[in-house]
Every structure is written in structure tokens, then in C-alpha cells.
Design a protein around this motif. Sequence first.
Motif, PDB file in Angstrom:
ATOM      1  N   TYR A 500     -14.985  16.360  23.365  1.00  0.00           N
ATOM      2  CA  TYR A 500     -15.546  15.025  23.509  1.00  0.00           C
ATOM      3  C   TYR A 500     -14.635  14.198  24.403  1.00  0.00           C
ATOM      4  O   TYR A 500     -13.428  14.430  24.482  1.00  0.00           O
ATOM      5  CB  TYR A 500     -15.670  14.329  22.144  1.00  0.00           C
ATOM      6  CG  TYR A 500     -16.540  15.062  21.156  1.00  0.00           C
ATOM      7  CD1 TYR A 500     -17.920  14.876  21.125  1.00  0.00           C
ATOM      8  CD2 TYR A 500     -15.975  15.951  20.240  1.00  0.00           C
ATOM      9  CE1 TYR A 500     -18.724  15.547  20.212  1.00  0.00           C
ATOM     10  CE2 TYR A 500     -16.765  16.622  19.325  1.00  0.00           C
ATOM     11  CZ  TYR A 500     -18.132  16.428  19.312  1.00  0.00           C
ATOM     12  OH  TYR A 500     -18.912  17.095  18.422  1.00  0.00           O
ATOM     13  N   ILE A 501     -15.222  13.222  25.048  1.00  0.00           N
ATOM     14  CA  ILE A 501     -14.458  12.205  25.770  1.00  0.00           C
ATOM     15  C   ILE A 501     -14.483  10.950  24.914  1.00  0.00           C
ATOM     16  O   ILE A 501     -15.548  10.375  24.673  1.00  0.00           O
ATOM     17  CB  ILE A 501     -15.051  11.931  27.162  1.00  0.00           C
ATOM     18  CG1 ILE A 501     -15.076  13.209  27.992  1.00  0.00           C
ATOM     19  CG2 ILE A 501     -14.244  10.846  27.858  1.00  0.00           C
ATOM     20  CD1 ILE A 501     -13.710  13.824  28.232  1.00  0.00           C
ATOM     21  N   LEU A 502     -13.303  10.561  24.423  1.00  0.00           N
ATOM     22  CA  LEU A 502     -13.214   9.364  23.578  1.00  0.00           C
ATOM     23  C   LEU A 502     -12.827   8.186  24.474  1.00  0.00           C
ATOM     24  O   LEU A 502     -11.819   8.230  25.178  1.00  0.00           O
ATOM     25  CB  LEU A 502     -12.168   9.567  22.476  1.00  0.00           C
ATOM     26  CG  LEU A 502     -12.133   8.478  21.402  1.00  0.00           C
ATOM     27  CD1 LEU A 502     -11.851   9.082  20.043  1.00  0.00           C
ATOM     28  CD2 LEU A 502     -11.120   7.397  21.715  1.00  0.00           C
ATOM     29  N   THR A 503     -13.648   7.166  24.452  1.00  0.00           N
ATOM     30  CA  THR A 503     -13.400   5.965  25.248  1.00  0.00           C
ATOM     31  C   THR A 503     -13.143   4.792  24.313  1.00  0.00           C
ATOM     32  O   THR A 503     -13.732   4.714  23.223  1.00  0.00           O
ATOM     33  CB  THR A 503     -14.589   5.657  26.168  1.00  0.00           C
ATOM     34  OG1 THR A 503     -15.795   5.660  25.387  1.00  0.00           O
ATOM     35  CG2 THR A 503     -14.702   6.686  27.268  1.00  0.00           C
ATOM     36  N   ALA A 504     -12.249   3.889  24.729  1.00  0.00           N
ATOM     37  CA  ALA A 504     -11.901   2.724  23.908  1.00  0.00           C
ATOM     38  C   ALA A 504     -11.784   1.507  24.799  1.00  0.00           C
ATOM     39  O   ALA A 504     -11.278   1.575  25.923  1.00  0.00           O
ATOM     40  CB  ALA A 504     -10.586   2.969  23.167  1.00  0.00           C
ATOM     41  N   SER A 505     -12.258   0.379  24.282  1.00  0.00           N
ATOM     42  CA  SER A 505     -12.230  -0.865  25.042  1.00  0.00           C
ATOM     43  C   SER A 505     -11.116  -1.762  24.528  1.00  0.00           C
ATOM     44  O   SER A 505     -10.544  -1.555  23.464  1.00  0.00           O
ATOM     45  CB  SER A 505     -13.583  -1.584  24.940  1.00  0.00           C
ATOM     46  OG  SER A 505     -13.797  -2.027  23.601  1.00  0.00           O
ATOM     47  N   ARG A 514     -20.041  13.682  24.315  1.00  0.00           N
ATOM     48  CA  ARG A 514     -19.878  15.081  24.681  1.00  0.00           C
ATOM     49  C   ARG A 514     -19.487  15.216  26.147  1.00  0.00           C
ATOM     50  O   ARG A 514     -19.999  14.504  27.007  1.00  0.00           O
ATOM     51  CB  ARG A 514     -21.159  15.859  24.403  1.00  0.00           C
ATOM     52  CG  ARG A 514     -21.461  16.068  22.933  1.00  0.00           C
ATOM     53  CD  ARG A 514     -22.509  17.130  22.747  1.00  0.00           C
ATOM     54  NE  ARG A 514     -23.709  16.849  23.541  1.00  0.00           N
ATOM     55  CZ  ARG A 514     -24.594  17.762  23.893  1.00  0.00           C
ATOM     56  NH1 ARG A 514     -24.411  19.023  23.551  1.00  0.00           N
ATOM     57  NH2 ARG A 514     -25.651  17.421  24.593  1.00  0.00           N
ATOM     58  N   LEU A 515     -18.552  16.155  26.411  1.00  0.00           N
ATOM     59  CA  LEU A 515     -18.076  16.365  27.781  1.00  0.00           C
ATOM     60  C   LEU A 515     -19.226  16.734  28.712  1.00  0.00           C
ATOM     61  O   LEU A 515     -19.258  16.316  29.872  1.00  0.00           O
ATOM     62  CB  LEU A 515     -17.012  17.466  27.789  1.00  0.00           C
ATOM     63  CG  LEU A 515     -16.516  17.944  29.159  1.00  0.00           C
ATOM     64  CD1 LEU A 515     -15.815  16.796  29.884  1.00  0.00           C
ATOM     65  CD2 LEU A 515     -15.594  19.145  29.018  1.00  0.00           C
ATOM     66  N   GLU A 516     -20.212  17.490  28.193  1.00  0.00           N
ATOM     67  CA  GLU A 516     -21.299  17.979  29.035  1.00  0.00           C
ATOM     68  C   GLU A 516     -22.185  16.850  29.573  1.00  0.00           C
ATOM     69  O   GLU A 516     -22.981  17.066  30.498  1.00  0.00           O
ATOM     70  CB  GLU A 516     -22.174  18.969  28.261  1.00  0.00           C
ATOM     71  CG  GLU A 516     -21.488  20.286  27.953  1.00  0.00           C
ATOM     72  CD  GLU A 516     -20.533  20.189  26.779  1.00  0.00           C
ATOM     73  OE1 GLU A 516     -20.477  19.111  26.131  1.00  0.00           O
ATOM     74  OE2 GLU A 516     -19.822  21.170  26.507  1.00  0.00           O
ATOM     75  N   GLU A 517     -22.048  15.651  28.999  1.00  0.00           N
ATOM     76  CA  GLU A 517     -22.877  14.543  29.483  1.00  0.00           C
ATOM     77  C   GLU A 517     -22.322  13.928  30.767  1.00  0.00           C
ATOM     78  O   GLU A 517     -22.974  13.075  31.373  1.00  0.00           O
ATOM     79  CB  GLU A 517     -22.995  13.466  28.397  1.00  0.00           C
ATOM     80  CG  GLU A 517     -23.768  13.934  27.170  1.00  0.00           C
ATOM     81  CD  GLU A 517     -24.176  12.776  26.295  1.00  0.00           C
ATOM     82  OE1 GLU A 517     -24.383  11.667  26.852  1.00  0.00           O
ATOM     83  OE2 GLU A 517     -24.293  12.959  25.085  1.00  0.00           O
ATOM     84  N   PHE A 518     -21.130  14.357  31.161  1.00  0.00           N
ATOM     85  CA  PHE A 518     -20.550  13.854  32.410  1.00  0.00           C
ATOM     86  C   PHE A 518     -20.778  14.899  33.501  1.00  0.00           C
ATOM     87  O   PHE A 518     -20.156  15.966  33.485  1.00  0.00           O
ATOM     88  CB  PHE A 518     -19.048  13.582  32.228  1.00  0.00           C
ATOM     89  CG  PHE A 518     -18.753  12.481  31.254  1.00  0.00           C
ATOM     90  CD1 PHE A 518     -18.650  11.169  31.676  1.00  0.00           C
ATOM     91  CD2 PHE A 518     -18.613  12.765  29.897  1.00  0.00           C
ATOM     92  CE1 PHE A 518     -18.384  10.150  30.772  1.00  0.00           C
ATOM     93  CE2 PHE A 518     -18.354  11.759  28.996  1.00  0.00           C
ATOM     94  CZ  PHE A 518     -18.246  10.444  29.418  1.00  0.00           C
TER      95      PHE A 518
END
Length: 632
Positions: A500-505, A514-518
Motif C-alpha cells: 500500500y501507499i500510505l499518504t498523510a496530510s 493499493r500500489l496497483e492503483e498508481f
Amino acid sequence: MNKARLIEKIAELVKDKRIEGIAELRDESDKEGLRVVIEVKRGESGEVVVNNLFAQTQLQNVFGINMVALDGGEPRTLNIKEVLEAFIRHRREVVTRRTLFELKKARERGHILEGLTVAISNIDEVIELIKASPSANEAKEKLLERNWAPGQVTGMLERAGATSCKPEDLEEGFGLDTAGKEYRLSPAQAQAILELRLHRLTGLETEKLLDEYLGILEKIAELTAILASADRLLEVIREELTAVRDQFGETRRTEIQASHLDLSIEDLIAEEDMVVTVSRSGYAKTQPLSDYQAQRRGGRGKSATSMKDEDVIEHLLVASTHDTVLLFSNRGKVYWLKVYEMPAASRGSRGKPLVNLLPLEEDEAINAILPVHDYDPDSYIFFATAKGTVKRTSLAQFSRPRSVGLIAIDLEEGDRLVGAAITSGSDHAMLLSSNGKAIRFDESNVRAMGRTARGVRGMRLLDGAEVISLIIPRSQRIDAEDQDDAAADSAEPLDAGQIYILTASENGYGKRTRLEEFPLRGRGGQGVIAMQTSERNGSLVAAMQVYASDEMMLITDKGTLVRTRVDEVSISSRNTQGVMLIRLGESESLVKTVRIDEPEEVDAAEVEPEDAAVESGQSEEGEGDTTQPSDE
């Protein structure tokens, strides 16, 4: 080494806490030999304890050897080669003098045996002459006056040489004549004949005399060969040294090692995972990873470090105490530090300024740090700057540390380094910007460059945006691009290998995608939406790849740290806002997230109602974590 003093010294070091990790010390020596048992505490490194004992006790002593010797009558300091050469010269002299002495004795004995052999060949005449003489002196004189038939001596001397048994001090005229038909006895030979006992005239004794004479001739020939050949002399020296080794040599009881005498600081430090933190104002420190306990998301957390009002934690990573940390500055230089060389401090300590650890120039600050275990020539360091520039350089070009640092990347004015990662040469690279965009491209699109190169464009940025994170995905799997519109925030558990790619603001919200969505694109584009940067979320400040079983650390600009499980963060598609990760105080912002490889037990902390509302997708403004229109 004195055993009693050694045990007393170890006990003293343990009592003073100069050596830690020893649970028990016992003396089990008996009549069979010396035995001292040291039991190590559970979880401690036996090798580190041994290295500390070597360094601080008599188990290992270092002493100097002053190799001064008299060489040619003069005192000189010799090296190993010169000592060996002097020893060989000495052995040559010894063997030569011994050979000369043995040759002299052999010739004297051979000369006597030669006379006895002549007497045996003329035994009847010799006996008759002695019987007819009134005294021993007259008999000796008569033996010297006559010339005798040489008998078997002629054949023997033809093979060995007429003068092989002739003593050096023997006058001319004695021995075998030039024609080889007559033999004249010397005084020593005549005296030996008179002293010859009758039982030596028996057939068996006569054979013994002849055999001894032949043996003496062979020995004289061998000794003469040694003196005549330098190679044969060295061969004798080697044979004698080999004999000494075979007779007196035994299995070595001590062990020769390359450098236990030169223990480094690293050998005395146990290997463990440490949390390395570097603040924006340049304070660095390390803490054991075990100091942090996992908490539920939304918890208040523990203070990671005591910060000034204007200071924040800018870099945080987990590395072994034996790893090397590459520190990249805002001027594009790289510096080297071992993790154990960085100051260890408590949770409330600020640490030590990097200017006291590194030769930083004025206005130079550390912008990126990277842990390295070894320098694989097939690996690369991939750089990304805030203005979207990327560069790839072989890791081997950083394998030779210099105390003053080296140029790692040529930065444009106003640019700064935001990320550096080790790659294999065939990985993918992802850049995420502060406006919530992400681009994924193949690493091979960026050719390998030297340390001093500037790099190429990796991401095209809009006004005011900057790259905030570089990610090297651990999976090369790519789904179809239309998968961006698929709902990914299902509660169904995925396989443990899902990335997964975890993003934080900056306002403390985040999500997993999910990585595959990029999708995979070429470098240099603007990218696709990774997270909605709404008024609630604020700008994107952190992004990293994680697994569901991971844990992560969250750092705020006030120095607060929260450690929580990744699987407690909701899974959402790219074009969404996310859920609350950390509750922030007034004027507090999230500035950093770091992935932890090995999760620990979670403290059973209750989730407050406000957090439950956020988890269910409801924010204070009434905004849900809903899917937004596609960015493509």
C-alpha cells in the motif's frame, strides 16, 4: 596471565558497570586444566561481551617488540626480512664450520683406516717385521722405512681420489705414490698398526675395517660436496630445520587472527535496531526501537524529543547500530556516520548538533539521511529534489568515506534534496508532491550518472507545489489504469504481501491505497491524484509504502510521536481524503511518517467517540471519506 587477578578484574568491571551483560562468573578449574565460565544474560550478545573482555582485561594483551640485534658487530633495528636473512647467514656459517670440522675428523680417521687396510693386505710381512724388531720404536721405524703394496686401497682411492683421506697437515711423501703401485705409511698409521689387536685380524673384523673405510670415503665425498655447492648448503639447512620441526613441533595452541589486537569501537557495541532522529535545526540522536510502544490510531502518543518552539523533527529512520548512515546536505554533499557514533539520548533529550559531528559549512544543513549496510556495486542511490529533479548514481561511488564529505548531487539554487533510496537498477520510482499528485515511472528511464551530475526532470510541478516524498515500490506488479476508479476501501482482508501507499496530510489525516492503483507512466509528467488536498486535510506532507502487518511512527512539529499499526488505517482509493491518523493540538501539524518493520504488542487503548466518528467516515465539518471524480 594470573587467573585469580583476571577473575577479580572481571568482577570489578561488572560491579562498576563498565562491562554489561554478564550474569554469572565461575571458576571451574581443576587438575585437568584451567576453566573460567562466564554466563551471559538473556538477550545480550556473547561476542560483544567477549570483545569487551579482550579490550579491558588481561585476556588479550598488546605489547611491542623492539627487534634490535647485533648485525656485523653493530646494533641495528631489523624487520622480519632482515631477521630471516641474518638467520640464514648465521646458519650458513654454522653449517660450513661444522662441515669443515667433520671433514677434518673424517680425513684423520680415513687416513688411519687406510694404513690398517694396507697392513692387512701385507699382514704376513708386517707380523714378521714386528717380531724381528727388539722394540716398538724400532718396529715403527722399520714400518716407515719400507714401501708397501697398496692392495685394495688402490681401487678405493681411484673412486674417491688419491688425496681424499690425506690430512691437511701431512707432509709430502706419505701415502700412495703417483704410479699407484707403492704405499708409504705415515707415523700415525704406523702407530695404529702397532696398536692393532690380534682379534682385529679375523675375517669378520677385517670386513668391518674395510666397510668403515668405505663409509668414511663416502662421508668425505658428501662433506666435500656441501662445501663446494651453495645450493647443497641451503638444502642441508632446510633438511635440518625440517627435522627440528618434525621432532619438536606440535599443534599450535594459540590462534593467529587478523586483528583481534585492533578491536574497533564497533566490536564492543551490541547490534540492535535504533531510531535515528534529526531535527530541522540539526540536532541528532539515537534511541532503542524498543522504547516505543504501539498505540491505537488517534492516540496522543509520547514525546519523541524535546524541541524548541521553532524546531521540528525532519528525518527519522530505523537502522542497526553497525550500519552506516549517509547524510546528504542541502548543498548536495554526502557525509558518513556510523549509527553508534551518533549520540544516544533519552526520549526527552534534544540530542547533539550535527555541526559537532560533521564538518558542515556555514548555512549547510542535512536534508536527507540513508542507512547503508554494505556497498553493493550493482545497486544505486536514487535521488529526488523538491523541484522534481531525479538522479541515479552507483552505490559503489559512495564506498570510500571522507571526513570532509563528497559531492553527491549538483543542486540548482533554491532546490533541496527530499529523498534518497537504494535501488537495484530495475525498480520503479514514485514521486509525490505537496498538492496531492503522484507519478510512477521505471528507474531505467533515468540513466546512471556520476556523483557530481545534476540529474533530469522526474515530475512537472504546478506553481507552489514541491515533491515531498520519493518511494521505490517493492513490487513491479501493475494493474490496468482504469482500476483507478475501482473502490479499494473494502473491509475484506487482503493477502499479507499486498503493498500500500500510505499518504498523510499536515492536518493529521491519512489513508492506505493499493500500489496497483498508481499507473506506470513516463518520467516528467504531472502525475495522477494520490490524495485530495482539501481544506480539511491541508497539503500532503508524507507518503510511504507499507504492508498491512507493519507499524508506523507519526511525528509532529511539536515533537510528539505516535506509533500505531498500519492495518488500523482505512484502505481507500487514490481520489479520497482519508481518516484521522493523529489528534493534533492547537497550531500543531503533522510533518513526518516512518514505517517500522517489526511490530510489537499493541497497548489496549480505547478509541474515543470522536475517533470512532472519524473512522466511520464523518469529519467535524460533516465531510465523509467519499470517492471523488476521477483525475484522469
